[in-house]
Design a protein around this motif. Structure first.
Motif, mmCIF file in Angstrom:
data_model
loop_
_atom_site.group_PDB
_atom_site.id
_atom_site.type_symbol
_atom_site.label_atom_id
_atom_site.label_comp_id
_atom_site.label_asym_id
_atom_site.label_seq_id
_atom_site.Cartn_x
_atom_site.Cartn_y
_atom_site.Cartn_z
ATOM 1 N N SER A 211 79.401 -90.452 -131.697
ATOM 2 C CA SER A 211 78.013 -90.132 -131.367
ATOM 3 C C SER A 211 77.054 -90.799 -132.347
ATOM 4 O O SER A 211 76.001 -91.308 -131.956
ATOM 5 C CB SER A 211 77.809 -88.615 -131.389
ATOM 6 N N SER A 215 74.125 -93.571 -131.527
ATOM 7 C CA SER A 215 72.722 -93.424 -131.908
ATOM 8 C C SER A 215 72.179 -94.688 -132.561
ATOM 9 O O SER A 215 70.984 -94.988 -132.443
ATOM 10 C CB SER A 215 72.552 -92.228 -132.847
ATOM 11 N N ASP A 218 71.159 -96.883 -129.789
ATOM 12 C CA ASP A 218 69.965 -96.426 -129.064
ATOM 13 C C ASP A 218 68.700 -97.120 -129.544
ATOM 14 O O ASP A 218 67.784 -97.367 -128.752
ATOM 15 C CB ASP A 218 69.801 -94.911 -129.232
ATOM 16 N N GLU A 274 87.432 -84.195 -125.031
ATOM 17 C CA GLU A 274 86.491 -84.818 -125.969
ATOM 18 C C GLU A 274 86.025 -86.166 -125.442
ATOM 19 O O GLU A 274 84.839 -86.517 -125.556
ATOM 20 C CB GLU A 274 87.148 -84.970 -127.338
ATOM 21 N N GLU A 277 83.485 -85.624 -122.692
ATOM 22 C CA GLU A 277 82.171 -85.264 -123.216
ATOM 23 C C GLU A 277 81.458 -86.469 -123.815
ATOM 24 O O GLU A 277 80.243 -86.616 -123.678
ATOM 25 C CB GLU A 277 82.304 -84.148 -124.254
ATOM 26 N N LEU A 278 82.203 -87.338 -124.479
ATOM 27 C CA LEU A 278 81.578 -88.528 -125.050
ATOM 28 C C LEU A 278 81.109 -89.484 -123.957
ATOM 29 O O LEU A 278 80.048 -90.103 -124.077
ATOM 30 C CB LEU A 278 82.538 -89.226 -126.005
ATOM 31 N N GLN A 279 81.881 -89.611 -122.879
ATOM 32 C CA GLN A 279 81.435 -90.451 -121.772
ATOM 33 C C GLN A 279 80.210 -89.845 -121.092
ATOM 34 O O GLN A 279 79.295 -90.566 -120.683
ATOM 35 C CB GLN A 279 82.569 -90.654 -120.774
ATOM 36 N N ARG A 280 80.171 -88.504 -120.986
ATOM 37 C CA ARG A 280 78.964 -87.859 -120.469
ATOM 38 C C ARG A 280 77.776 -88.115 -121.395
ATOM 39 O O ARG A 280 76.644 -88.323 -120.932
ATOM 40 C CB ARG A 280 79.201 -86.351 -120.338
ATOM 41 N N GLU A 281 78.046 -88.089 -122.690
ATOM 42 C CA GLU A 281 76.970 -88.367 -123.644
ATOM 43 C C GLU A 281 76.463 -89.795 -123.485
ATOM 44 O O GLU A 281 75.246 -90.038 -123.565
ATOM 45 C CB GLU A 281 77.468 -88.141 -125.065
ATOM 46 N N ALA A 284 74.201 -89.735 -120.557
ATOM 47 C CA ALA A 284 72.952 -89.027 -120.846
ATOM 48 C C ALA A 284 72.031 -89.871 -121.713
ATOM 49 O O ALA A 284 70.801 -89.880 -121.503
ATOM 50 C CB ALA A 284 73.262 -87.700 -121.534
ATOM 51 N N ARG A 285 72.591 -90.560 -122.688
ATOM 52 C CA ARG A 285 71.756 -91.425 -123.536
ATOM 53 C C ARG A 285 71.139 -92.551 -122.716
ATOM 54 O O ARG A 285 69.950 -92.879 -122.880
ATOM 55 C CB ARG A 285 72.593 -91.988 -124.682
ATOM 56 N N LYS A 288 68.367 -91.140 -120.555
ATOM 57 C CA LYS A 288 67.175 -90.802 -121.335
ATOM 58 C C LYS A 288 66.380 -92.050 -121.695
ATOM 59 O O LYS A 288 65.143 -92.070 -121.605
ATOM 60 C CB LYS A 288 67.586 -90.055 -122.591
#
Length: 531
Positions: A211, A215, A218, A274, A277-281, A284-285, A288
């Motif tokens: 994560s 960032s 990003d 895990e 969830e990271l692929q979903r993150e 989501a990034r 956004k």
């Protein structure tokens, strides 16, 4: 950059000296769409800084900064596939636990015994234990430092009081790529050897470290494609001879010590929840930010049924899922064995090549996957249909290894079903926001509406002329409305300006509407579909 239009006579028309006042048109002229071929990678590298993304413009550039392929990681394979496929720029964020990662180092004594020079590898990892050094004293309290790692050689001459090693080697632009000087107290004694120690920071790796790396990607605005190949733990090969490394004995005088071997590093394994969830993150990034998409892959060795089950975890038009993994020739094998790698990095190369040669409106499908010699499993016609129905993009060995899908992970929004449409509209949105940023705090009246209309039409006209929008005429390809019908008095009183745009992306997409809205806080976009 555009040139303002002068509203006065040209300089040659003036016949007498003096000061002239020329009014310039401050509104920028329309330009082409922003770049959409630039990828962002996060993964495990042999070396490289932690905590920030680094721009890389070639495969050789990646090797120079982040090192070679690793037996326990996929990042280098993904980046190599990206450049082999036609990409020409990416950003890379190295993943490791900064709390446990440590650089290799060596303390060199001086003539009187105490430590005179302490060298530290330029980044954490056991790679630093393969950096060789040689100290050659020079009269006058100076010395020459020679460093070597594989094919990279650095020679720093006449270091001393007038040429401080700490400043010279530590210069961010012209300094050493291999070491930094932690301490310097005087000329070290003659000698040679290697740095020692170092830690990878992988045994304590968690999803949070991925994560953190995401960032750092990003904040790089030009990234349009995101891939994280090392969410999956790579099994260390148990067969095949390792490719021998070329010794670098010529750097050292006298009998040179052999290069210390670096065994594969143990890394913590992320569980499948895990990884999900990271692929979903990632999705989501991307959603956004609105200017990039995530390229995901199904688990290694997944059956088609497992791939379809994996797909159910996601619902976003800002990503695509690919199945199965691909086989490539392993550069680490002296016997040219093949190894299975996640396809996302290679598919980023497919997207980049399509964007650069045709345009972002062209579906990145029916294209050969670079470097792939086969797929891990075979997808037949029936299975391909099942995958396609649930928007899983299949990779098949058909006339080479080809990607045969262009679906996003959107479930209930048919206008965002296709990856090329989502990426095209994102590129148009980003371009329009950049081109109309100057409107903030301008008087919100009819002259501003006309200027916004002109700028927006200029962007869309270029897109239509390049074939990025469907329609035999510009009226069929796009519409622009920026007048009192979309700017009621209540919005004007709030400092809000709306420019409503209709786009006709290439088939089989449906009509998509984008609204560009200017408020005192800045320029934003809003989307909607017309069934």
């Amino acid at each position: 950059m555009t040139t303002p239009v002068a509203r006065a006579a040209p300089l040659g028309a003036y016949r007498t000296p003096g000061v002239r006042l020329e009014w310039l048109d401050a509104a920028p002229q329309a330009r082409s769409l922003v770049r959409t071929d630039i990828a962002g990678f996060a993964g495990i590298a042999q070396r490289g800084v932690l905590g920030r993304a680094v721009r890389v413009d070639s495969w050789e550039g990646f090797r120079g900064v982040f090192g070679e392929h690793r037996p326990e990681a996929y990042l280098a394979y993904a980046v190599e596939g990206f450049f082999a496929g036609g990409g020409d720029r990416c950003w890379v964020a190295r993943v490791a636990d900064p709390a446990t990662a440590a650089p290799a180092a060596v303390t060199l004594p001086g003539a009187s015994g105490p430590a005179a020079l302490v060298l530290t590898a330029s980044s954490p990892g056991t790679w630093g234990a393969r950096v060789g050094y040689r100290i050659d004293p020079v009269p006058g309290g100076r010395f020459t430092l020679t460093l070597r790692l594989d094919e990279v050689t650095e020679v720093w001459r006449n270091l001393g009081p007038e040429r401080p090693p700490k400043e010279l080697l530590g210069d961010p632009d012209t300094g050493s790529r291999l070491v930094t000087v932690a301490e310097y107290h005087g000329p070290p004694s003659a000698g040679q050897g290697f740095l020692t120690g170092g830690a990878e920071g992988l045994e304590t790796l968690t999803g949070g470290h991925f994560s953190t790396a995401l960032s750092t990607l990003d904040v790089v605005e030009e990234i349009a494609l995101v891939a994280v190949p090392d969410l999956w733990t790579r099994p260390v090969p148990v067969s095949g001879r390792p490719r021998p490394r070329r010794p670098h004995c010529e750097v050292l005088t006298g009998p040179a010590p052999s290069v210390p071997p670096v065994p594969p590093a143990a890394r913590a394994t992320l569980s499948e929840p895990e990884v999900t969830e990271l692929q979903r993150e990632m999705l989501a990034r991307c959603e956004k930010l609105g200017d990039r998409v995530a390229l995901l892959e199904t688990p290694p060795g997944a059956t088609p049924a497992r791939a379809l089950e994996w797909r159910k975890a996601f619902d976003s038009p800002f990503g695509a899922l690919y199945h199965p993994w691909v086989l490539v020739v392993d550069p680490l094998s002296a016997d040219d064995d093949v190894t299975a790698v996640p396809p996302a990095g290679h598919l980023a190369g497919v997207c980049a090549h399509t964007d650069l040669t045709v345009g972002v409106h062209e579906p990145p499908a029916n294209a050969v996957v670079p470097l792939a010699v086969d797929t891990v499993s075979t997808v037949d016609e029936v299975t391909h249909g099942d995958l396609n129905d649930l928007s899983v993009n299949a990779i098949r060995p058909v006339r080479g290894v080809r990607v045969l899908g262009d679906r996003t992970l959107s479930r209930d929004l048919p206008e965002w079903r296709y990856l090329n449409v989502r990426r095209l509209v994102s590129a148009i949105e980003e371009t329009l926001v950049a081109e109309t940023a100057w409107t903030v705090f301008e008087p919100n009246a009819t002259p501003l509406w006309r200027e916004v209309d002109r700028v927006v039409r200029g962007v869309l006209e270029r897109a239509w002329e390049r074939g990025m929008l469907s329609g035999a005429t510009r009226e069929q390809a796009y519409t622009v409305t920026c007048d009192a019908t979309v700017n009621p008095p209540v919005d004007l009183a709030a400092g809000k300006l709306v420019c409503e745009i209709g786009l006709n992306p290439p088939p089989p997409a449906e009509f998509v509407v984008v609204r560009v809205i200017r408020t005192p806080a800045g320029v934003t976009v809003a989307e909607g579909g017309i069934p």
